[in-house]
Design a protein around this motif. Structure first.
Motif, mmCIF file in Angstrom:
data_model
loop_
_atom_site.group_PDB
_atom_site.id
_atom_site.type_symbol
_atom_site.label_atom_id
_atom_site.label_comp_id
_atom_site.label_asym_id
_atom_site.label_seq_id
_atom_site.Cartn_x
_atom_site.Cartn_y
_atom_site.Cartn_z
ATOM 1 N N THR A 1 76.165 91.985 21.104
ATOM 2 C CA THR A 1 74.729 91.860 21.354
ATOM 3 C C THR A 1 73.974 91.145 20.239
ATOM 4 N N GLY A 2 74.571 91.006 19.044
ATOM 5 C CA GLY A 2 73.862 90.417 17.915
ATOM 6 C C GLY A 2 73.793 88.900 17.996
ATOM 7 N N SER A 3 72.778 88.349 17.359
ATOM 8 C CA SER A 3 72.617 86.891 17.345
ATOM 9 C C SER A 3 73.399 86.239 16.221
ATOM 10 N N THR A 4 73.811 87.024 15.230
ATOM 11 C CA THR A 4 74.597 86.497 14.101
ATOM 12 C C THR A 4 75.864 87.327 13.937
ATOM 13 N N PRO A 5 76.854 87.161 14.815
ATOM 14 C CA PRO A 5 78.061 87.985 14.746
ATOM 15 C C PRO A 5 78.856 87.721 13.478
ATOM 16 N N VAL A 6 79.528 88.764 13.009
ATOM 17 C CA VAL A 6 80.404 88.619 11.851
ATOM 18 C C VAL A 6 81.572 87.702 12.195
ATOM 19 N N LEU A 7 82.123 87.870 13.401
ATOM 20 C CA LEU A 7 83.216 87.022 13.877
ATOM 21 C C LEU A 7 82.662 86.029 14.896
ATOM 22 N N THR B 1 74.248 95.392 9.403
ATOM 23 C CA THR B 1 74.610 96.592 10.164
ATOM 24 C C THR B 1 76.038 96.494 10.700
ATOM 25 N N ALA B 2 76.364 95.346 11.276
ATOM 26 C CA ALA B 2 77.730 95.159 11.776
ATOM 27 C C ALA B 2 78.729 95.189 10.628
ATOM 28 N N GLN B 3 78.363 94.592 9.495
ATOM 29 C CA GLN B 3 79.255 94.605 8.338
ATOM 30 C C GLN B 3 79.500 96.026 7.849
ATOM 31 N N ALA B 4 78.435 96.844 7.830
ATOM 32 C CA ALA B 4 78.580 98.240 7.410
ATOM 33 C C ALA B 4 79.469 99.013 8.376
ATOM 34 N N ALA B 5 79.315 98.751 9.676
ATOM 35 C CA ALA B 5 80.157 99.438 10.667
ATOM 36 C C ALA B 5 81.620 99.073 10.481
ATOM 37 N N ALA C 1 92.607 77.217 15.503
ATOM 38 C CA ALA C 1 91.185 77.538 15.591
ATOM 39 C C ALA C 1 90.381 76.322 16.020
ATOM 40 N N PRO C 2 89.319 76.500 16.816
ATOM 41 C CA PRO C 2 88.434 75.378 17.140
ATOM 42 C C PRO C 2 87.868 74.773 15.859
ATOM 43 N N PRO C 3 87.760 73.451 15.769
ATOM 44 C CA PRO C 3 87.310 72.805 14.531
ATOM 45 C C PRO C 3 85.984 73.334 14.015
ATOM 46 N N ALA C 4 85.066 73.703 14.922
ATOM 47 C CA ALA C 4 83.738 74.145 14.490
ATOM 48 C C ALA C 4 83.779 75.467 13.745
ATOM 49 N N VAL C 5 84.844 76.264 13.939
ATOM 50 C CA VAL C 5 84.921 77.572 13.278
ATOM 51 C C VAL C 5 86.197 77.674 12.452
ATOM 52 N N ALA C 6 86.729 76.554 11.974
ATOM 53 C CA ALA C 6 87.952 76.583 11.169
ATOM 54 C C ALA C 6 87.735 77.369 9.882
ATOM 55 N N GLY C 7 86.584 77.195 9.252
ATOM 56 C CA GLY C 7 86.291 77.937 8.029
ATOM 57 C C GLY C 7 86.243 79.436 8.280
ATOM 58 N N ALA C 8 85.618 79.807 9.407
ATOM 59 C CA ALA C 8 85.566 81.229 9.762
ATOM 60 C C ALA C 8 86.963 81.765 10.047
ATOM 61 N N GLY C 9 87.813 80.932 10.648
ATOM 62 C CA GLY C 9 89.187 81.356 10.899
ATOM 63 C C GLY C 9 89.931 81.619 9.615
ATOM 64 N N SER C 10 89.741 80.748 8.613
ATOM 65 C CA SER C 10 90.368 80.959 7.312
ATOM 66 C C SER C 10 89.847 82.234 6.663
ATOM 67 N N GLY C 11 88.519 82.441 6.741
ATOM 68 C CA GLY C 11 87.947 83.656 6.165
ATOM 69 C C GLY C 11 88.460 84.902 6.855
ATOM 70 N N LEU C 12 88.588 84.846 8.191
ATOM 71 C CA LEU C 12 89.098 86.000 8.925
ATOM 72 C C LEU C 12 90.537 86.295 8.535
#
Length: 481
Positions: A265-271, A218-222, A401-412
């Protein structure tokens, strides 16, 4: 992202020498297939540039129609990159990559037969989704093939070199194909590449485990609606369709609000929460968007100028763009060494300065109808600037980026870059009008302003924050395309 989907493999020391040689060959074959998959995705972003005038004549396309044949692809590609990595984890990177490549080839064949502009735009939208499935999955496949970090870094460099060549090859190959068989040929060429990609990436060696990672559809569609509506609004402004532009802008704002609420509010945020709070990350993201804004916008408006105002053929127009695209193949190794030695800040600021100066030079050369020598010099400056900035800004974002989300930072960052490309085609294309020389100069001047703004933000906001991080600098050629 490189760390996703890495399974347990048999230690190399336990495999006899002959077996290791065979496995090395198989890995090299699979790596070639994965690299060609990304090559195909990038080729489709550049090969269409010199086909625009022929497409406009054949399908009677307006400037807005031409814009959507490009942005329809990049809008979906950029928006879906944020969740494509989760898709690869959930269903297996090998399945996701091969399904995306297969769909990309089939959609390319259908695009070659498109009877109208709306049909072609819809097919390009679907192609963008297929491309988004391929890219994060390709990196996960490399991680699976090369568990050792040092070998993985070299493999990523190979992947980047092969795929990055598409930026240089695209306009030239597109021009030759258009002169030989018209614009439809630039899509047909993807079909044999797809067959080769599928053949090279078959077998158990590339099979990746699956996870139960959830995807917030849903968030991805928005997010997708927000990007598409915002792009539509900019294109409508260029066509002076004010009512249309206002309606599209309202939809975009509403979709952004919905996305923001779902993210909170989501438990699995896109970002991942807290990613954007990293010091220097917003400025780094804007830099990535500004570079792709300039590159894609320039590749959209310049072929129209070369063919309509300077009366060059498609192949000649492709060759004329070589000073812009060749640095993508030649310069990244030097940039990686500069980042390793000095950190990302200096290369980013130097590259943005070259981008701003080169874009301004292109605008002046266009307004004054200067000879090709001036255009070529300005194109070369822009190309060197792009090849300096992109690897360096990835190192900057990853180090912040924090090490735990470095991959997400690259994807973003990759997603924002594609959205910047969409904005570049939409905004620079919106400035085009009947006097192609004057309007193209104005569009190129806009790119110079955007790059200068990015340099000011990064320079003022990033002082002292981006240090020399050799472990993040190495292997960043993967983003130079």
């Amino acid at each position: 992202m490189l760390g996703d989907s890495v399974g347990v493999t048999q230690p190399v020391t336990d495999i006899p020498s002959a077996g290791r040689d065979f496995m090395a060959v198989r890995r090299s074959i699979a790596l070639l297939g994965v690299s060609l998959g990304y090559f195909m995705v990038l080729l489709d972003m550049t090969v269409l540039a010199v086909a625009e005038p022929d497409l406009a004549r054949t399908l009677h396309a307006s400037v807005a129609g031409l814009q959507w044949t490009t942005t329809g692809y990049t809008v979906v590609f950029g928006a879906l990159l944020l969740s494509a990595g989760a898709l690869a984890d959930r269903y297996g990177a090998h399945r996701t990559f091969r399904a995306g490549a297969t769909a990309f080839g089939l959609l390319s064949l259908l695009s070659a037969a498109a009877p109208t502009v709306p049909a072609l735009v819809m097919l390009r939208v679907l192609q963008g989704a297929a491309a988004a499935a391929c890219v994060p999955a390709s990196l996960a496949l490399i991680a699976r093939l090369y568990p050792d970090p040092a070998r993985r870094t070299r493999a990523v460099g190979t992947w980047a070199a092969i795929s990055g060549a598409a930026v240089a090859v695209g306009p030239v190959a597109g021009g030759v194909l258009v002169d030989l068989a018209g614009w439809r040929a630039v899509f047909v060429v993807n079909v044999p590449i797809t067959v080769l990609v599928l053949a090279l990436t078959s077998g158990a060696l590339v099979c990746c485990p699956v996870t139960d990672r959830r995807i917030h559809w849903t968030a991805q569609a928005a997010l997708g609606v927000a990007v598409a509506a915002g792009t539509d609004a900019v294109i409508a402004v260029g066509a002076t369709s004010w009512l249309h532009a206002g309606g599209a802008a309202m939809v975009a704002v509403l979709a952004v609000a919905v996305f923001a609420r779902l993210e909170r509010t989501g438990s699995t945020p896109v970002l991942p929460r807290g990613l954007l709070a990293g010091p220097g990350i917003p400025a780094g993201l804007f830099v990535g968007a500004a570079v792709n804004f300039t590159l894609s916008g320039t590749l959209f408006v310049l072929p129209l100028l070369l063919q309509q105002d300077r009366h060059l053929g498609a192949a000649a127009s492709g060759l004329a763009l070589l000073p812009l695209t060749l640095p993508f193949v030649i310069n990244p190794p030097l940039t990686s060494r500069l980042v390793s030695r000095f950190g990302p800040r200096r290369p980013v600021l130097s590259g943005l300065g070259l981008l701003a100066a080169g874009s301004a030079g292109l605008a002046l050369a266009t307004w004054s109808a200067a000879g090709y020598g001036w255009l070529a010099a300005a194109l070369l400056v822009v190309g060197i600037g792009v090849s300096l900035v992109l690897p360096a800004v990835v190192a900057a974002v990853l180090s912040a980026a924090p090490p735990a989300v470095a991959g997400a930072g690259s994807g973003l960052l990759n997603a924002v870059r594609q959205l910047g490309a969409t904005a570049g085609v939409a905004a620079m294309g919106a400035l085009l009008h009947t006097n192609v020389r004057t309007s193209t100069g104005g569009a190129l001047a806009l790119a110079a302003v955007i790059c200068a703004t990015a340099a000011a933000w990064f320079g003022l906001g990033g002082r002292g924050r981006h240090r020399n991080r050799p472990e993040n600098a190495k292997g960043q050629r993967s983003t130079a395309a």
